[in-house]
Design a protein around this motif. Sequence first.
Motif, PDB file in Angstrom:
ATOM      1  N   GLU A   1     -15.864 -16.527  35.716  1.00 25.64           N
ATOM      2  CA  GLU A   1     -15.494 -15.826  34.494  1.00 25.64           C
ATOM      3  C   GLU A   1     -15.399 -14.323  34.715  1.00 25.64           C
ATOM      4  N   ILE A   2     -16.306 -13.787  35.504  1.00 23.24           N
ATOM      5  CA  ILE A   2     -16.246 -12.352  35.810  1.00 23.24           C
ATOM      6  C   ILE A   2     -14.947 -12.020  36.532  1.00 23.24           C
ATOM      7  N   LEU A   3     -14.607 -12.819  37.538  1.00 23.49           N
ATOM      8  CA  LEU A   3     -13.392 -12.566  38.312  1.00 23.49           C
ATOM      9  C   LEU A   3     -12.136 -12.824  37.493  1.00 23.49           C
ATOM     10  N   LYS A   4     -12.187 -13.815  36.626  1.00 22.18           N
ATOM     11  CA  LYS A   4     -11.031 -14.119  35.779  1.00 22.18           C
ATOM     12  C   LYS A   4     -10.703 -12.936  34.872  1.00 22.18           C
ATOM     13  N   LYS A   5     -11.737 -12.356  34.258  1.00 20.11           N
ATOM     14  CA  LYS A   5     -11.534 -11.194  33.381  1.00 20.11           C
ATOM     15  C   LYS A   5     -11.044  -9.989  34.175  1.00 20.11           C
ATOM     16  N   PHE A   6     -11.625  -9.786  35.351  1.00 22.90           N
ATOM     17  CA  PHE A   6     -11.223  -8.668  36.204  1.00 22.90           C
ATOM     18  C   PHE A   6      -9.765  -8.823  36.634  1.00 22.90           C
ATOM     19  N   ALA A   7      -9.389 -10.021  37.033  1.00 19.91           N
ATOM     20  CA  ALA A   7      -8.019 -10.268  37.492  1.00 19.91           C
ATOM     21  C   ALA A   7      -7.009 -10.047  36.375  1.00 19.91           C
ATOM     22  N   LYS A   8      -7.345 -10.513  35.179  1.00 22.90           N
ATOM     23  CA  LYS A   8      -6.415 -10.395  34.054  1.00 22.90           C
ATOM     24  C   LYS A   8      -6.292  -8.958  33.571  1.00 22.90           C
ATOM     25  N   LYS A   9      -7.411  -8.246  33.529  1.00 25.70           N
ATOM     26  CA  LYS A   9      -7.410  -6.903  32.957  1.00 25.70           C
ATOM     27  C   LYS A   9      -6.985  -5.823  33.947  1.00 25.70           C
ATOM     28  N   GLU A  10      -7.490  -5.910  35.196  1.00 20.45           N
ATOM     29  CA  GLU A  10      -7.299  -4.807  36.139  1.00 20.45           C
ATOM     30  C   GLU A  10      -6.313  -5.090  37.268  1.00 20.45           C
ATOM     31  N   LEU A  11      -6.068  -6.361  37.566  1.00 22.29           N
ATOM     32  CA  LEU A  11      -5.180  -6.665  38.689  1.00 22.29           C
ATOM     33  C   LEU A  11      -3.774  -7.050  38.249  1.00 22.29           C
ATOM     34  N   LEU A  12      -3.677  -8.004  37.345  1.00 26.26           N
ATOM     35  CA  LEU A  12      -2.378  -8.541  36.942  1.00 26.26           C
ATOM     36  C   LEU A  12      -1.406  -7.469  36.428  1.00 26.26           C
ATOM     37  N   PRO A  13      -1.850  -6.524  35.588  1.00 29.85           N
ATOM     38  CA  PRO A  13      -0.901  -5.527  35.071  1.00 29.85           C
ATOM     39  C   PRO A  13      -0.307  -4.621  36.155  1.00 29.85           C
ATOM     40  N   HIS A  14      -0.974  -4.528  37.308  1.00 28.19           N
ATOM     41  CA  HIS A  14      -0.527  -3.611  38.361  1.00 28.19           C
ATOM     42  C   HIS A  14      -0.081  -4.334  39.630  1.00 28.19           C
ATOM     43  N   TYR A  15      -0.007  -5.647  39.553  1.00 26.13           N
ATOM     44  CA  TYR A  15       0.328  -6.448  40.741  1.00 26.13           C
ATOM     45  C   TYR A  15       1.628  -5.992  41.397  1.00 26.13           C
ATOM     46  N   THR A  16       2.669  -5.768  40.605  1.00 24.92           N
ATOM     47  CA  THR A  16       3.971  -5.399  41.180  1.00 24.92           C
ATOM     48  C   THR A  16       4.031  -3.935  41.596  1.00 24.92           C
ATOM     49  N   LYS A  17       3.134  -3.112  41.094  1.00 21.32           N
ATOM     50  CA  LYS A  17       3.162  -1.670  41.376  1.00 21.32           C
ATOM     51  C   LYS A  17       3.035  -1.380  42.866  1.00 21.32           C
ATOM     52  N   TRP A  18       2.084  -2.027  43.521  1.00 25.22           N
ATOM     53  CA  TRP A  18       1.820  -1.732  44.930  1.00 25.22           C
ATOM     54  C   TRP A  18       2.971  -2.207  45.808  1.00 25.22           C
ATOM     55  N   ASP A  19       3.611  -3.287  45.404  1.00 19.52           N
ATOM     56  CA  ASP A  19       4.784  -3.767  46.130  1.00 19.52           C
ATOM     57  C   ASP A  19       5.936  -2.777  46.007  1.00 19.52           C
ATOM     58  N   ARG A  20       6.186  -2.310  44.794  1.00 23.59           N
ATOM     59  CA  ARG A  20       7.301  -1.385  44.548  1.00 23.59           C
ATOM     60  C   ARG A  20       7.088  -0.059  45.269  1.00 23.59           C
ATOM     61  N   GLU A  21       5.834   0.407  45.296  1.00 22.14           N
ATOM     62  CA  GLU A  21       5.525   1.697  45.889  1.00 22.14           C
ATOM     63  C   GLU A  21       5.196   1.596  47.381  1.00 22.14           C
ATOM     64  N   GLY A  22       5.043   0.375  47.881  1.00 25.39           N
ATOM     65  CA  GLY A  22       4.711   0.189  49.283  1.00 25.39           C
ATOM     66  C   GLY A  22       3.363   0.770  49.662  1.00 25.39           C
ATOM     67  N   LYS A  23       2.377   0.594  48.765  1.00 25.62           N
ATOM     68  CA  LYS A  23       1.056   1.178  48.982  1.00 25.62           C
ATOM     69  C   LYS A  23      -0.015   0.104  49.128  1.00 25.62           C
ATOM     70  N   PHE A  24      -1.018   0.431  49.894  1.00 22.23           N
ATOM     71  CA  PHE A  24      -2.198  -0.411  50.038  1.00 22.23           C
ATOM     72  C   PHE A  24      -3.261   0.102  49.065  1.00 22.23           C
ATOM     73  N   PRO A  25      -3.632  -0.675  48.047  1.00 24.43           N
ATOM     74  CA  PRO A  25      -4.587  -0.191  47.030  1.00 24.43           C
ATOM     75  C   PRO A  25      -6.032  -0.245  47.510  1.00 24.43           C
ATOM     76  N   ARG A  26      -6.381   0.683  48.382  1.00 28.13           N
ATOM     77  CA  ARG A  26      -7.726   0.691  48.962  1.00 28.13           C
ATOM     78  C   ARG A  26      -8.803   0.813  47.878  1.00 28.13           C
ATOM     79  N   HIS A  27      -8.481   1.497  46.787  1.00 29.69           N
ATOM     80  CA  HIS A  27      -9.483   1.649  45.724  1.00 29.69           C
ATOM     81  C   HIS A  27      -9.830   0.297  45.096  1.00 29.69           C
ATOM     82  N   LEU A  28      -8.864  -0.624  45.066  1.00 29.21           N
ATOM     83  CA  LEU A  28      -9.144  -1.960  44.538  1.00 29.21           C
ATOM     84  C   LEU A  28      -9.938  -2.783  45.544  1.00 29.21           C
TER      85      LEU A  28
END
Length: 384
Positions: free
Chosen positions: A15-42
């Motif tokens: 449940e902790i990971l599900k909430k984290f994935a939905k709130k903090e990961l999913l909205p930005h999933y395509t961002k790192w691909d488009r920008e060609g960046k490795f999200p080290r902070h994540l």
Amino acid sequence: MLDFSFTEEQEYFREILKKFAKKELLPHYTKWDREGKFPRHLWEKLAELGVNGLRIPVEYGGNGADCVTTGIAAEEIGRGDFNLTYGVMLNGLIGEIINHHAREELKQEWLPEIAGGKKVVGIAVTEPAAGTDAGGIKSTAVHKGKEYVLNGEKSGISVAAYGDAFIVFAKTDPELGNRGISAFIVPRDLPGVECKEYEDMGNIPIGRGSIYLNDVAVPEKNLIGLENMGFIQVMNGFDLSRLLIGLQCVGAALQSIDETIEHVKIRHSFGKPLAKYQAVSFPIVTHYTKLEFVKWQAYRGLWLRDQGLKHSKESSSVKWLGPKYSQEAIHECLLLNGHYAYTKEMPLEQRLRDVIGLEIGDGTAQANQMVIAKAIFGKEFRTY
């Protein structure tokens, strides 16, 4: 007695990971691909959640979690950001190799850094002429004094562009074949290490590429385990990573199915929701069923590993069918979402590109079928 339930602690972790994935990961999933960046902070954020150190003992800053719990992390993070799941899969594999085989000095130096998200470590086995046949590697490590001098080229290595170090497998005794391979921790900043990133179709934020080793002097203490035992170490580790890869792919595919179900419920055609048409609902049902089969085979394989039981054929079946069924499901979802899904405004096209990459990595379909054939027919019927 059969028990297909997770523990209360595992469900809480999910449940902790599900909430984290939905709130903090999913909205930005395509961002790192488009920008060609490795999200080290994540990557560091995963460490705060305890994900990076799941297979690392508590005394080295990890969680000491079992394999089933690690699988839960792979599935749930895969729903939010497929590429960030490498923090589960790579660290699980590398954490086991270092913890089970390295000397105490190396454990204390590297395991806390990996668990804490401070160091990103890759695993370098594949070479231009040695992929499925990992025992055919040409890279060499010559023992000179208190060092090993490494030469060779590694190809198709995840995090090659961003890794702080790599576990490199090289021949220490070429005359011994598979039994002459050793493993070393090779920091990226050592003289003679050169990394080149690929322009890949998918998995862009992972920075896959080649690693060139030109007279790289590695301290003797960086040898992992016994000399000439590296092949055995990595082959056992692949049984874990293949199961995690299957769940990583299934997570991305199930997320795609969930999104598509919502779409076909509200999108109307000829006066009724698309979901009312069997030509729409039945394909979704078919893919969902296949993915559920793979998911539970994966958890069964992880449970077997936790019990110290054989699980190579289960692992290979998951690695063979997990990416295959997942890319087929995501492809179907893309079609059912219509022409907008073919644009980069939606995550489906990226998930498709990302998952296809793991139909190759960690063993092709054919390689995994060979493992299964050996297990069910017996060694005496091997033709390869």
